[in-house]
Design a protein around this motif. Structure first.
Motif, PDB file in Angstrom:
ATOM      1  N   PRO A   1      -9.130   6.897 -10.304  1.00  0.00           N
ATOM      2  CA  PRO A   1      -8.114   7.844  -9.610  1.00  0.00           C
ATOM      3  C   PRO A   1      -9.403   9.438  -9.096  1.00  0.00           C
ATOM      4  CG  PRO A   1      -7.628   7.479 -12.461  1.00  0.00           C
ATOM      5  CD  PRO A   1      -8.736   6.724 -12.110  1.00  0.00           C
ATOM      6  N   GLN A   2     -10.660   8.851  -9.693  1.00  0.00           N
ATOM      7  CA  GLN A   2     -11.564  10.099  -9.116  1.00  0.00           C
ATOM      8  C   GLN A   2     -12.340   9.858  -8.253  1.00  0.00           C
ATOM      9  OE1 GLN A   2     -13.225  13.084 -10.741  1.00  0.00           O
ATOM     10  NE2 GLN A   2     -13.529  13.284  -8.547  1.00  0.00           N
ATOM     11  N   ALA A   3     -12.149   8.369  -7.378  1.00  0.00           N
ATOM     12  CA  ALA A   3     -12.818   7.878  -6.637  1.00  0.00           C
ATOM     13  C   ALA A   3     -11.955   8.004  -5.624  1.00  0.00           C
ATOM     14  CB  ALA A   3     -13.550   6.648  -6.049  1.00  0.00           C
ATOM     15  N   GLU A   4     -10.414   8.081  -5.752  1.00  0.00           N
ATOM     16  CA  GLU A   4      -9.343   7.667  -4.662  1.00  0.00           C
ATOM     17  C   GLU A   4      -9.551   9.796  -4.703  1.00  0.00           C
ATOM     18  OE1 GLU A   4      -6.797   7.006  -2.677  1.00  0.00           O
ATOM     19  OE2 GLU A   4      -7.732   5.560  -3.321  1.00  0.00           O
ATOM     20  N   ASP A   5      -9.021  10.535  -5.106  1.00  0.00           N
ATOM     21  CA  ASP A   5      -9.700  12.078  -5.201  1.00  0.00           C
ATOM     22  C   ASP A   5     -10.690  12.671  -4.395  1.00  0.00           C
ATOM     23  OD1 ASP A   5      -7.255  12.302  -6.645  1.00  0.00           O
ATOM     24  OD2 ASP A   5      -8.036  12.712  -8.364  1.00  0.00           O
ATOM     25  N   ASP A   6     -12.298  11.530  -4.701  1.00  0.00           N
ATOM     26  CA  ASP A   6     -12.859  11.644  -3.489  1.00  0.00           C
ATOM     27  C   ASP A   6     -12.565  11.716  -1.795  1.00  0.00           C
ATOM     28  OD1 ASP A   6     -14.594  12.923  -5.549  1.00  0.00           O
ATOM     29  OD2 ASP A   6     -15.844  11.277  -5.926  1.00  0.00           O
ATOM     30  N   ARG A   7     -12.219  10.291  -1.680  1.00  0.00           N
ATOM     31  CA  ARG A   7     -12.102   9.985  -0.637  1.00  0.00           C
ATOM     32  C   ARG A   7     -10.743  10.763   0.208  1.00  0.00           C
ATOM     33  NH1 ARG A   7     -10.873   5.587  -3.118  1.00  0.00           N
ATOM     34  NH2 ARG A   7     -12.533   3.876  -3.028  1.00  0.00           N
TER      35      ARG A   7
ATOM     36  N   ARG B   1       1.481  -1.106  -0.340  1.00  0.00           N
ATOM     37  CA  ARG B   1      -0.318  -0.565  -0.181  1.00  0.00           C
ATOM     38  C   ARG B   1       0.999   1.372  -0.176  1.00  0.00           C
ATOM     39  NH1 ARG B   1      -5.270  -0.748   1.353  1.00  0.00           N
ATOM     40  NH2 ARG B   1      -6.128   2.102   1.508  1.00  0.00           N
ATOM     41  N   CYS B   2       1.600   1.347   0.465  1.00  0.00           N
ATOM     42  CA  CYS B   2       2.509   2.400   0.496  1.00  0.00           C
ATOM     43  C   CYS B   2       4.231   2.360  -0.582  1.00  0.00           C
ATOM     44  CB  CYS B   2       3.599   2.364   1.603  1.00  0.00           C
ATOM     45  SG  CYS B   2       2.782   2.092   3.520  1.00  0.00           S
ATOM     46  N   ALA B   3       3.658   1.484  -1.482  1.00  0.00           N
ATOM     47  CA  ALA B   3       3.926   1.799  -2.935  1.00  0.00           C
ATOM     48  C   ALA B   3       4.649   2.844  -3.626  1.00  0.00           C
ATOM     49  CB  ALA B   3       4.525   0.572  -3.341  1.00  0.00           C
ATOM     50  N   PRO B   4       4.833   3.886  -4.252  1.00  0.00           N
ATOM     51  CA  PRO B   4       4.007   5.083  -5.174  1.00  0.00           C
ATOM     52  C   PRO B   4       4.114   4.177  -6.131  1.00  0.00           C
ATOM     53  CG  PRO B   4       6.963   4.600  -4.171  1.00  0.00           C
ATOM     54  CD  PRO B   4       6.332   3.779  -3.747  1.00  0.00           C
ATOM     55  N   GLY B   5       2.921   4.483  -6.496  1.00  0.00           N
ATOM     56  CA  GLY B   5       1.805   4.606  -7.693  1.00  0.00           C
ATOM     57  C   GLY B   5       0.837   3.795  -7.320  1.00  0.00           C
ATOM     58  N   TRP B   6       0.966   3.056  -5.856  1.00  0.00           N
ATOM     59  CA  TRP B   6      -0.370   1.629  -5.692  1.00  0.00           C
ATOM     60  C   TRP B   6      -1.523   2.692  -5.485  1.00  0.00           C
ATOM     61  CZ3 TRP B   6      -4.149   0.582  -1.832  1.00  0.00           C
ATOM     62  CH2 TRP B   6      -4.124  -0.764  -2.334  1.00  0.00           C
ATOM     63  N   ARG B   7      -2.631   1.615  -6.548  1.00  0.00           N
ATOM     64  CA  ARG B   7      -3.756   1.975  -5.985  1.00  0.00           C
ATOM     65  C   ARG B   7      -4.811   0.542  -6.213  1.00  0.00           C
ATOM     66  NH1 ARG B   7      -6.032   6.620  -7.269  1.00  0.00           N
ATOM     67  NH2 ARG B   7      -4.552   7.117  -8.386  1.00  0.00           N
TER      68      ARG B   7
ATOM     69  N   ASN C   1     -18.209   9.785   7.553  1.00  0.00           N
ATOM     70  CA  ASN C   1     -18.186   8.371   7.919  1.00  0.00           C
ATOM     71  C   ASN C   1     -18.835   7.764   6.966  1.00  0.00           C
ATOM     72  OD1 ASN C   1     -15.367   8.542   8.921  1.00  0.00           O
ATOM     73  ND2 ASN C   1     -16.960   9.213  10.856  1.00  0.00           N
ATOM     74  N   ALA C   2     -20.558   7.526   6.743  1.00  0.00           N
ATOM     75  CA  ALA C   2     -21.133   7.138   6.645  1.00  0.00           C
ATOM     76  C   ALA C   2     -20.665   6.554   4.747  1.00  0.00           C
ATOM     77  CB  ALA C   2     -22.486   7.331   6.250  1.00  0.00           C
ATOM     78  N   ALA C   3     -20.279   8.025   4.176  1.00  0.00           N
ATOM     79  CA  ALA C   3     -19.484   7.772   2.522  1.00  0.00           C
ATOM     80  C   ALA C   3     -18.460   7.193   2.498  1.00  0.00           C
ATOM     81  CB  ALA C   3     -20.196   9.192   1.856  1.00  0.00           C
ATOM     82  N   LEU C   4     -17.990   7.270   2.808  1.00  0.00           N
ATOM     83  CA  LEU C   4     -16.055   6.056   3.686  1.00  0.00           C
ATOM     84  C   LEU C   4     -16.545   4.625   3.983  1.00  0.00           C
ATOM     85  CD1 LEU C   4     -13.923   8.301   5.098  1.00  0.00           C
ATOM     86  CD2 LEU C   4     -13.703   8.007   2.729  1.00  0.00           C
ATOM     87  N   ASP C   5     -17.322   4.419   5.031  1.00  0.00           N
ATOM     88  CA  ASP C   5     -17.875   3.081   4.799  1.00  0.00           C
ATOM     89  C   ASP C   5     -18.620   2.306   4.276  1.00  0.00           C
ATOM     90  OD1 ASP C   5     -16.568   3.431   7.575  1.00  0.00           O
ATOM     91  OD2 ASP C   5     -18.894   3.898   8.066  1.00  0.00           O
ATOM     92  N   ASP C   6     -19.310   3.252   2.796  1.00  0.00           N
ATOM     93  CA  ASP C   6     -19.981   1.780   1.651  1.00  0.00           C
ATOM     94  C   ASP C   6     -18.973   2.123   0.676  1.00  0.00           C
ATOM     95  OD1 ASP C   6     -21.479   2.639  -0.532  1.00  0.00           O
ATOM     96  OD2 ASP C   6     -23.073   3.028   0.685  1.00  0.00           O
ATOM     97  N   ASN C   7     -18.186   3.147   0.756  1.00  0.00           N
ATOM     98  CA  ASN C   7     -16.406   3.311  -0.364  1.00  0.00           C
ATOM     99  C   ASN C   7     -16.787   3.107  -1.262  1.00  0.00           C
ATOM    100  OD1 ASN C   7     -14.421   3.241  -0.584  1.00  0.00           O
ATOM    101  ND2 ASN C   7     -14.001   1.180  -0.591  1.00  0.00           N
ATOM    102  N   THR C   8     -18.256   3.239  -2.039  1.00  0.00           N
ATOM    103  CA  THR C   8     -18.380   3.164  -3.515  1.00  0.00           C
ATOM    104  C   THR C   8     -18.136   4.770  -4.195  1.00  0.00           C
ATOM    105  OG1 THR C   8     -20.825   3.419  -3.430  1.00  0.00           O
ATOM    106  CG2 THR C   8     -20.987   1.330  -3.658  1.00  0.00           C
ATOM    107  N   PRO C   9     -17.889   4.571  -5.217  1.00  0.00           N
ATOM    108  CA  PRO C   9     -17.352   5.644  -6.270  1.00  0.00           C
ATOM    109  C   PRO C   9     -18.740   6.417  -5.952  1.00  0.00           C
ATOM    110  CG  PRO C   9     -16.760   4.408  -7.924  1.00  0.00           C
ATOM    111  CD  PRO C   9     -17.315   3.282  -6.221  1.00  0.00           C
TER     112      PRO C   9
END
Length: 78
Positions: free
Chosen positions: A28-34, A16-22, A55-63
């Motif tokens: 990319p949009q979902a990651e930006d939203d997170r 998870r800590c490696a550069p470029g890991w996704r 927190n509810a949006a993060l728990d749902d974890n859907t884009p």
């Protein structure tokens, strides 16, 4: 009896800590939203109600849930 040194292990998949890991399913949009939601949670002036919705949006974890919170949900709660 002497022990043989254990050979160094090389990871076959990036960590998870490696550069470029996704995550494989993350866009990319979902990651930006997170990140945007995490920034809202980091703000000390964020109300408890807004924190719960974030927190509810993060728990749902859907884009869709992440985007909905940023576009509409945070304004409905505030």
């Amino acid at each position: 009896m002497t022990r043989k040194p254990t050979p160094a292990r090389t990871p076959t998949t990036p960590t998870r800590c490696a550069p470029g890991w996704r995550p494989a399913t993350a866009s990319p949009q979902a990651e930006d939203d997170r990140v945007a939601i995490a920034c809202a949670l980091a703000d000390t002036s964020t109300s408890p109600t807004l924190r719960a919705a974030a927190n509810a949006a993060l728990d749902d974890n859907t884009p869709g849930a992440l985007r909905h919170f940023l576009e509409e949900g945070r304004y409905q709660v505030a």
